[in-house]
Design an enzyme around this catalytic site. Structure first.
Site, PDB file in Angstrom:
ATOM      1  N   MET A 299     -57.438 -81.357  -5.218  1.00 10.66           N
ATOM      2  CA  MET A 299     -57.400 -81.519  -6.682  1.00 10.66           C
ATOM      3  C   MET A 299     -58.744 -81.160  -7.301  1.00 10.66           C
ATOM      4  O   MET A 299     -58.804 -80.562  -8.380  1.00 10.66           O
ATOM      5  CB  MET A 299     -56.990 -82.952  -7.041  1.00 10.66           C
ATOM      6  CG  MET A 299     -55.535 -83.257  -6.797  1.00 10.66           C
ATOM      7  SD  MET A 299     -54.992 -84.821  -7.552  1.00 10.66           S
ATOM      8  CE  MET A 299     -55.891 -86.021  -6.551  1.00 10.66           C
ATOM      9  N   HIS A 300     -59.829 -81.511  -6.626  1.00 10.27           N
ATOM     10  CA  HIS A 300     -61.157 -81.142  -7.122  1.00 10.27           C
ATOM     11  C   HIS A 300     -61.306 -79.626  -7.220  1.00 10.27           C
ATOM     12  O   HIS A 300     -61.895 -79.110  -8.176  1.00 10.27           O
ATOM     13  CB  HIS A 300     -62.240 -81.705  -6.198  1.00 10.27           C
ATOM     14  CG  HIS A 300     -62.668 -83.087  -6.567  1.00 10.27           C
ATOM     15  ND1 HIS A 300     -63.758 -83.712  -6.004  1.00 10.27           N
ATOM     16  CD2 HIS A 300     -62.155 -83.976  -7.451  1.00 10.27           C
ATOM     17  CE1 HIS A 300     -63.891 -84.917  -6.536  1.00 10.27           C
ATOM     18  NE2 HIS A 300     -62.924 -85.097  -7.397  1.00 10.27           N
ATOM     19  N   GLU A 301     -60.776 -78.921  -6.245  1.00 11.12           N
ATOM     20  CA  GLU A 301     -60.883 -77.464  -6.260  1.00 11.12           C
ATOM     21  C   GLU A 301     -60.158 -76.859  -7.457  1.00 11.12           C
ATOM     22  O   GLU A 301     -60.519 -75.781  -7.932  1.00 11.12           O
ATOM     23  CB  GLU A 301     -60.323 -76.895  -4.952  1.00 11.12           C
ATOM     24  CG  GLU A 301     -61.196 -77.211  -3.740  1.00 11.12           C
ATOM     25  CD  GLU A 301     -60.588 -76.752  -2.434  1.00 11.12           C
ATOM     26  OE1 GLU A 301     -59.442 -76.249  -2.461  1.00 11.12           O
ATOM     27  OE2 GLU A 301     -61.247 -76.897  -1.383  1.00 11.12           O
TER      28      GLU A 301
ATOM     29  N   PHE B 150     -62.405 -79.351 -10.872  1.00  8.12           N
ATOM     30  CA  PHE B 150     -63.844 -79.581 -11.017  1.00  8.12           C
ATOM     31  C   PHE B 150     -64.590 -78.358 -11.543  1.00  8.12           C
ATOM     32  O   PHE B 150     -65.674 -78.477 -12.114  1.00  8.12           O
ATOM     33  CB  PHE B 150     -64.453 -79.991  -9.672  1.00  8.12           C
ATOM     34  CG  PHE B 150     -65.424 -81.143  -9.773  1.00  8.12           C
ATOM     35  CD1 PHE B 150     -66.597 -81.039 -10.491  1.00  8.12           C
ATOM     36  CD2 PHE B 150     -65.157 -82.340  -9.132  1.00  8.12           C
ATOM     37  CE1 PHE B 150     -67.496 -82.102 -10.577  1.00  8.12           C
ATOM     38  CE2 PHE B 150     -66.039 -83.408  -9.202  1.00  8.12           C
ATOM     39  CZ  PHE B 150     -67.214 -83.286  -9.935  1.00  8.12           C
TER      40      PHE B 150
END
Length: 248
Positions: A228-230, A233
């Site tokens: 999800m960060h990829e 973010f």
């Protein structure tokens, strides 16, 4: 251990770790991260200690990532998994008490919730403010928050970046002691002494049994948080929010 982490043997079987990075207000500076990792490594190597108390200084428990650390993740230079401090308490063989006498912000709150016992302060602020900056949660937040606080409060904290005083959380029925700030550490020490009366081997065996389900499911959840960060973010808006909202 370091100037920002004070390691104290309160009694032969009880360790007190006090995070005191006053310059960075207990955000996860390199010095604090290294101090925490070294301290828990020393605790794991001991055959005497039975319980750990983790606390902060003055009005701060732990404040999550630094501005520089968040920008490094945004720019793809780092991941929160590069140095695993979020589950130090979970992976510690002996019980850990988080005496959260001060504010617990973002990853700082999550790190505290991975402890076996949690004590909050009525006056302090507790928030998981990841989405405030526009990126999805990390640090194992999506694993430990539902287990410790239930799904409804978790959704408020994570999706809405809700901010609560300890007194408000007490009214919401959280399952932790919520005390005046000046009483939190004393309560933790009393609890530690009660725990230390038990045989060390039995404490280790029982803790390992109780936290085994969390240890088992956490790696897969961390993997999902990184994915999800990829996706979230690296948005330009996240960089703008970090620059304009950090510390507010």
């Amino acid at each position: 251990m370091t100037s920002v982490l004070h390691f104290q043997e309160l009694e032969p079987e009880i360790v007190l770790l006090r995070m005191q990075d006053r310059v960075h207000k207990n955000t996860f500076s390199k010095e604090l991260i290294d101090g925490l990792m070294d301290a828990f490594e020393a605790i794991q190597a001991s055959h005497t200690y039975k319980v750990v108390i983790l606390t902060g200084y003055d009005t701060y428990f732990a404040s999550g990532g630094t501005r520089e650390g968040l920008l490094a993740i945004h720019e793809g230079r780092e991941k929160f998994t590069d140095k695993n401090i979020y589950s130090l308490a979970l992976n510690c063989d002996i019980p850990v008490i988080a005496a959260m006498q001060g504010h617990g912000i973002g990853g700082g709150l999550i790190m505290g919730l991975f402890a076996d016992f949690v004590i909050l302060s009525r006056e302090s602020v507790y928030t998981t403010n990841f989405m405030k900056y526009g990126f999805t949660p990390g640090m194992g937040a999506t694993c430990i928050l539902p287990r410790k606080l239930g799904i409804s409060l978790t959704e408020e904290l994570l999706i809405n970046s809700g901010t609560y005083r300890g007194a408000e959380l007490e009214k919401r029925g959280i399952p932790f002691p919520v005390l005046p700030r000046t009483e939190v550490l004393d309560h933790a020490i009393d609890l530690a002494r009660e725990i230390a009366e038990k045989p060390r081997y039995s404490l280790i065996l029982l803790k390992n049994h109780l936290v085994a389900p969390i240890r088992k499911e956490l790696p897969a959840i961390i993997e999902q948080e990184v994915l999800m960060h990829e996706k979230t973010f690296h948005q330009p808006e996240v960089r703008e929010r970090i620059h304009t909202l950090f510390g507010k």
